[in-house]
Design a protein around this motif. Structure first.
Motif, PDB file in Angstrom:
ATOM      1  N   GLY A  52      42.137  41.171  37.371  1.00 46.03           N
ATOM      2  CA  GLY A  52      42.449  39.752  37.496  1.00 46.03           C
ATOM      3  C   GLY A  52      41.386  38.918  38.333  1.00 46.03           C
ATOM      4  N   ALA A  53      41.086  39.433  39.402  1.00 45.33           N
ATOM      5  CA  ALA A  53      40.029  38.968  40.466  1.00 45.33           C
ATOM      6  C   ALA A  53      38.751  38.445  39.552  1.00 45.33           C
ATOM      7  N   LYS A 102      38.617  37.872  36.479  1.00 49.81           N
ATOM      8  CA  LYS A 102      39.130  36.811  35.432  1.00 49.81           C
ATOM      9  C   LYS A 102      39.177  35.370  35.939  1.00 49.81           C
ATOM     10  N   VAL A 103      39.508  35.443  37.285  1.00 50.06           N
ATOM     11  CA  VAL A 103      39.617  34.205  37.821  1.00 50.06           C
ATOM     12  C   VAL A 103      38.424  33.473  38.492  1.00 50.06           C
ATOM     13  N   THR A 104      37.515  34.242  38.869  1.00 54.67           N
ATOM     14  CA  THR A 104      36.238  34.054  39.474  1.00 54.67           C
ATOM     15  C   THR A 104      35.044  33.771  38.314  1.00 54.67           C
TER      16      THR A 104
END
Lengths: 159, 751
Positions: B18-19, B21-23
């Motif tokens: 997740g991290a 993919k959101v950054t």
């Protein structure tokens, strides 16, 4: 043709690059500066995966000529988190599973942040129309819209 | 496994990827680069149908900056008389799809490729390639392609002994339909058309490829299976699999279409010839013109019922567009259309029709939505004629355990009835609907059901303890929508440790055992199974180590909540040993701890879905808006509920696009007129409402956690559900998709 020298600010950092007159900002971000967080889904401004802000205004970087950004301020997805601290939208997207494959996510987050800066208390309809320029094929948009509304509510109560 | 006791399974944990993919850090296909890399571009046919008499690449090769040129001569030829299969893909068609051989078969068909120091030089070089075409008459639509005087695409295709564009026929039969229809009190027979629709993933196909001096090839690309990339590249280039390492990039959507490849073998040959790493990225225009879509269709469905609503016979005839080379998903409509129902007499026939369009690729429950569209619309009409509740008609006919399907399987546990009842008991179905809220606006409600086979197949996993007592799990299938999150939940649950101590990775073809495609709704089912077995082996090793330390029998040790403990007072009195403590002592007590399992998984029973939708029709503009949508599905066990809901919501919205706005538009020259996201109209955020998923968790008894595949069934019912809702609103039936404003107005004006 000789390359053009451009001086600009990207995510708060002074940046210089050389580009062809025909190169898009997206191409320079990805292939010259190594900022591959902005994605190319179409190259025609239809999908929003390359969304950045230019002097605070949300725009598709595939539609901006790199030669034009001299003296302007650009923000990309790479500048959204402050160090290890995610932006509330980024955190909420993770908590609420507002992404599946994640390719549209950088653009959606940039667009959602621009919305909340303009309108901290959007309705569901306002979120849906603001994000109508960001295609997502995985989620059906449900969890994206919920995450944006939830983040807005939390940011308002924290303010 | 008892859901109430679960600490991690069924929890909405944060996904392991997740991290990144959101950054913007996650590395997708086009995000990889290599030192010394050059760029490849493809030259594509401007004609929908032409013999390639010759290709002269000399001018392109002479252009400064050009490093290599590739044509069909550089790709392994699979002669037409002998089929060579890789899974469901025939290499005779794949070698011709990635590079036209005897003929160009569609506008956009690759005929050559160039690698040069920049994309601009490569593009300029493509324009210097001289192709000697003999242009042939073309044919686009099914109805034209099956006419006796139609231009024939392939000399080798014969139907009923004659040259034809019907490449294959599939017949599934049960009982005797004639005898069945003879018993019917009411028979409804209707014909339907659907248009080809593209999978619409936002990430265009791309790859970066290195061919080193020792013949070792490395491929970075996104796909629905790195092992497929390796095998297909090997077949099409002649390079042994052992010399190819396919590294899976993050995948930006596939929906079935990335179960085949277009660029990798071409890039490998360009890299081999030039001695330089090569990167190729398709434009959106190329993606629309030359990849996917799924088949358009022409179907006729006939269903006979008794007065009480029991179905006595059903017949379906499905013509599917294959594109320029054979390979429509016939199995979808032929096998799925009638399978939710208990019908003694069924005849289901599919025809694979070639025409001058891009070759179709899999799309979420391939072919099943086309069949369900026809069948579920006919059932709606039958319920109307009988004056029966639409869901009651379905409940009366639901397939039963032990029932035989038209495609040959016998049902075990069957959970269709539960999906129908879930909708019937949901407030949406019983909520009042103001059918005429204002002038020029009418509303309606529709329901439909759907079926998908689901799949098991080959999967591999490796679970290793790190020296500091944490865990890495590696599997071999690309994660298209949160499968790593599910695997993290399963592993944490079994080991009894915190979710954050587990890393879940996707291995490349050289670091994990063979794993079949991410497709068929198989990955969470199959990977949870091999990860469970691997983790159980690791727990066995942990118990053995504890037994060794305590000098007791391993049988006398239990694993409980992340610790080894003596099984009872008789086993001895020892303080528990945690996973961390055992990992720290691992090397002195016998070596590293880890285990892998490679398995051909079985037991993936079919999935069922029933949907309910409210629509609003603007009778002046012909615009249909979806107001409310509820989707019930048996999901087995939701290892991570958010990503199960996401599969349902995403599948429904793709179905809404298919029903209302998406279609390929060809002009008279046989060229695609709407090869962009502006003109190919996928649903945007403001087009759709929230989608309410009803997850029915009825554990699949053949899976350790009860998992059932969920990804594909949700796209099966929406086409018919929306058509039935529009009928409810307008009192008019639609027999052709998409139900876009011009078509809706046509039907309204015909009144």
């Amino acid at each position: 043709m000789a390359k053009l020298h451009v001086t600009t600010t990207i995510n708060g950092e002074p940046t210089e690059f050389l580009c062809d007159p025909s190169q898009s900002m997206l191409d320079v971000l990805r292939n010259t500066l190594g900022l591959t967080g902005s994605k190319e889904g179409c190259g025609t401004g239809d999908c929003g995966a390359c969304s950045i802000t230019l002097d605070g205004r949300l725009t598709c970087s595939c539609l901006v000529l790199a030669a034009e950004v001299g003296g302007h301020e650009i923000n990309t997805i790479e500048g959204m988190a402050q160090g290890d601290e995610l932006h509330p939208l980024q955190q909420k997207f993770l908590e609420m599973a507002a992404l599946q494959c994640g390719i549209c996510t950088p653009g959606v987050l940039m667009a959602a942040r621009a919305l909340l800066e303009k309108n901290p208390d959007p309705t569901e309809t306002e979120v849906r129309f603001w994000l109508a320029g960001n295609l997502c094929r995985c989620t059906g948009y449900d969890k994206i819209v919920r995450a944006v509304l939830e983040t807005a509510a939390e940011m308002r109560s924290a303010a | 496994m008892n859901a109430i006791d679960n600490k991690w399974i069924g929890k909405r944990t944060i996904r392991p990827d997740g991290a990144d993919k959101v950054t913007g850090r996650a590395g997708y296909s086009a995000d990889h680069s290599m030192p010394g890399m050059i760029w490849g571009r493809v030259l594509r046919s401007p004609h929908p149908h032409a013999v390639i008499r010759g290709i002269d690449t000399s001018k392109a090769e002479a252009l400064p900056g050009v490093k290599a040129v590739v044509t069909a001569k550089d790709i392994v030829d699979f002669p037409l008389d002998k089929s060579v299969m890789l899974g469901i893909q025939d290499m005779r068609w794949m070698c011709r799809n990635i590079m036209a051989r005897e003929k160009a078969l569609f506008h956009g068909h690759p005929v050559a490729a160039v690698a040069a120091i920049s994309e601009e030089v490569a593009e300029a070089a493509c324009k210097l390639i001289e192709v000697d075409y003999e242009v042939l008459p073309h044919v686009i639509e099914i109805e034209d392609a099956i006419k006796p005087d139609a231009p024939i695409l392939h000399d080798f295709v014969r139907h009923e002994g004659k040259p034809s564009n019907i490449a294959t026929t599939m017949v599934n039969k049960l009982g005797d339909v004639d005898a069945g229809f003879a018993q019917a009190d009411l028979i409804i027979e209707r014909s339907f058309k659907t248009r080809p629709v593209h999978q619409g993933y936002i990430e265009p196909h791309a790859c970066t490829v290195s061919h080193a001096a020792d013949g070792k090839v490395t491929i970075w690309s996104s796909s629905q299976g790195q092992f497929m990339v390796r095998a297909m590249t090997s077949l099409l280039t002649g390079i042994p699999q052992s010399n190819i390492r396919a590294i899976p990039a993050e995948i930006g959507g596939g929906f079935g279409a990335k179960t085949i490849i277009y660029l990798e073998p071409v890039a490998v040959m360009l890299a081999k010839k030039s001695g330089r790493p090569v990167k190729m990225v398709m434009s959106r225009d190329e993606v629309f013109r030359a990849t996917g879509p799924t088949s358009g269709s022409m179907s006729t469905v006939k269903i006979g019922v008794k007065k009480d609503g029991s179905i006595v016979a059903a017949q379906g005839t499905f013509y599917l567009q294959a594109g320029g080379l054979p390979g429509s998903p016939l199995r979808g409509p032929v096998g799925c259309s009638f399978s939710p129902y208990n019908i003694e007499n069924v005849l289901s026939v599919g025809y694979d029709v070639v025409s001058n369009r891009s070759k179709v690729a899999a799309y979420r429950a391939p072919g099943a939505p086309l069949g369900a569209y026809a069948t579920e619309c006919v059932l709606d009409e039958i319920a109307e004629k009988l004056g029966m509740d639409k869901l009651e008609l379905r409940l009366k006919n639901t397939a039963k355990p032990g029932g035989k399907t038209v495609y040959g399987a016998t049902f075990g546990q069957i959970t269709f009835k539960e999906t129908v009842e879930a909708i019937k008991n949901h407030p949406h179905y019983t909520a009042p609907l103001d059918k005429n809220p204002s002038k020029g606006v009418v509303r309606g409600r529709g329901v439909a059901s759907g079926f998908w086979f689901n799949a098991g197949g080959e999967s591999s996993a490796q679970v290793n303890l790190t020296e500091d007592g944490n865990v890495t799990v590696t599997t071999g299938h690309p994660d298209v929508g949160g499968s790593r999150a599910s695997i993290a939940n399963v592993t944490a649950e079994l080991l009894g440790i915190d979710h954050s101590r587990i890393s879940v990775l996707i291995g490349d073809t050289s670091s994990i055992g063979f794993s079949n495609l991410t497709g068929g709704s198989r990955v969470t089912f199959a990977s949870a199974m091999v990860v469970t077995q691997s983790t159980e082996k690791v727990i066995g090793q942990l118990k053995e180590r504890a037994a060794k330390i305590w000098k007791i029998d391993p049988e006398a040790v239990i694993w409980d909540n992340g610790e080894a403990r003596p099984a009872g007072p008789n086993a001895g009195q020892f303080p528990p040993l945690t996973l961390k403590e055992l990992a720290a002592k691992a090397n002195e007590m016998g070596g590293p701890i880890g285990a892998g399992v490679q398995l051909n998984t079985t037991g993936a029973d079919p999935g069922f879905a029933t949907h309910c939708v409210d629509v609003e029709v603007d009778v002046d503009l012909g615009i249909v808006r979806v107001l409310r949508y509820t989707a019930a599905q048996d999901v087995g066990r939701a290892l991570h509920p958010s990503y199960v809901e996401g599969q349902i919501q995403g599948g429904v919205v793709q179905g809404i696009g298919w029903a209302l706005s998406e279609e390929y538009l060809y002009n008279a020259k046989g060229q695609l007129d709407n090869a962009s996201f502006l003109d190919y109209r996928m649903p945007v955020c403001s087009d759709v409402p929230m989608i309410e998923p009803i997850m029915l968790e009825i554990p699949n008894p053949k899976h350790p956690q009860g998992v059932r595949g969920v990804g594909e069934a949700p796209i099966v019912p929406p086409l018919a559900a929306i058509a039935n809702a529009i009928h409810d609103a307008l009192g008019k039936r639609f027999y052709s998709l998409p139900m876009s404003p011009p078509k809706v107005l046509e039907v309204i004006d015909a009144r």
